[in-house]
Scaffold this active site. Structure first.
Site, PDB file in Angstrom:
ATOM      1  CG  HIS A 130      44.616  43.789 -39.710  1.00  0.00           C
ATOM      2  ND1 HIS A 130      44.280  45.133 -39.703  1.00  0.00           N
ATOM      3  CD2 HIS A 130      43.627  43.170 -40.407  1.00  0.00           C
ATOM      4  CE1 HIS A 130      43.149  45.307 -40.360  1.00  0.00           C
ATOM      5  NE2 HIS A 130      42.736  44.124 -40.801  1.00  0.00           N
ATOM      6  CD  GLU A 131      42.901  39.629 -41.307  1.00  0.00           C
ATOM      7  OE1 GLU A 131      41.739  39.529 -40.883  1.00  0.00           O
ATOM      8  OE2 GLU A 131      43.198  40.399 -42.242  1.00  0.00           O
ATOM      9  CG  HIS A 134      39.363  42.064 -38.088  1.00  0.00           C
ATOM     10  ND1 HIS A 134      38.736  43.285 -38.035  1.00  0.00           N
ATOM     11  CD2 HIS A 134      40.123  42.079 -39.211  1.00  0.00           C
ATOM     12  CE1 HIS A 134      39.103  44.006 -39.081  1.00  0.00           C
ATOM     13  NE2 HIS A 134      39.957  43.303 -39.799  1.00  0.00           N
ATOM     14  CD  GLU A 209      39.596  46.252 -42.435  1.00  0.00           C
ATOM     15  OE1 GLU A 209      40.820  46.069 -42.280  1.00  0.00           O
ATOM     16  OE2 GLU A 209      38.779  45.315 -42.472  1.00  0.00           O
TER      17      GLU A 209
END
Length: 286
Positions: A130-131, A134, A209
């Protein structure tokens, strides 16, 4: 799109500072405000990541110190063709994580002691993916600039309030000539500015997100692991809340400040965890 967002945020910060400077100090105020804006833009672009990491006392770690996270990040970055980010650990038992940096070559991923203890290997991989989502989506700079802009708006509100009280900052601006009702209007601005700052974060953060969740699930091929991680993080971060600044709470994978169903969630920078899980696996719980 995220490059455009970053440019718009920096331009907005500059215009906002110049307009406030003109209102309270005329030409002299505009010049001072422009110089302040130039410095803040420089700091936002080159140092916003370092400021965020320092704020939470994040410590850099080596492969030998944290092989579990390093191996996952190395595998995912090689698969996606991304540079290896720097890895940091935040000394808190509250489980959370965030990514920051101005581009993939200057990215950092920070995890807390709590998240390392809470999640199993698959769930940790989901969070790190997930990070990295980004990073791959290039919204880490936008998020960092939004944090600086939000803080700047709050500071400007206080400057405006005190400027009104003491008759402006000099020069020939309207602030030095028109005092009627100024105290009330500036108090109103002092109240509204933090809300405006939060709304800026909201506009930047909520969609990113969902996008990072989707990208992370694609990277691992296992959306259920990320969904389980989000469910655990949502529960345990409420038991052990992370003390975070409202101006950069949007950086974290789960909201460290606002939680629960209340009026405050209207200004939350994160979508509800149940909705994020539903988008990942088709239902709101694992």
């Amino acid at each position: 799109m995220n490059t455009l967002k970053s440019t718009l945020l920096l331009t907005t910060l500059t215009l906002l500072l110049v307009l406030v400077g003109n209102y309270f100090g005329g030409q002299n105020g505009m010049l001072i405000a422009f110089l302040i804006a130039a410095v803040m833009n420089f700091v936002s672009y080159f140092f916003s990541d370092k400021i965020a990491l320092a704020m939470y006392r994040a410590q850099p770690v080596t492969r030998e110190e944290l092989p579990r996270a390093y191996e996952v990040v190395e595998r995912l970055t090689q698969r996606q063709g991304l540079p290896m980010p720097r890895i940091y650990v935040i000394p808190t038992d509250s489980p959370n994580a965030f990514a920051t940096g101005r581009n993939p070559k200057h990215a950092s991923v920070a995890v807390t002691h709590g998240i390392l203890q809470l999640l199993d290997d698959e769930e940790l991989e989901g969070v790190l993916a997930h990070e990295l989502g980004h990073v791959r989506n290039r919204d880490i700079l936008t998020s960092s600039i939004a944090a600086t802009l939000a803080g700047a708006i709050t500071i400007l509100a206080r400057m405006a309030y005190w400027g009104a009280l003491f008759g402006g900052y000099g020069g020939n601006g309207r602030g030095s000539r028109e005092r009627g009702g100024g105290g009330i209007s500036m108090l109103f601005m002092l109240i509204l500015a933090p809300i405006a700052a939060t709304l800026i974060q909201l506009a930047v953060s909520r969609s990113r997100e969902y996008e990072a969740d989707h990208t992370g699930a694609e990277m691992t091929g296992n959306p259920y692991a990320l969904a389980r991680a989000l469910q655990k993080l949502d529960a345990y971060s409420k038991r052990l809340p992370l003390q975070a600044s409202p101006t950069n709470a949007h950086l974290f994978i789960v909201a460290p400040i606002l939680s629960g169903a209340s009026f405050a969630t209207l200004f939350s920078t994160h979508p509800p965890i149940a909705k994020r899980i539903e988008r990942l696996i088709g239902r709101d719980h694992v």
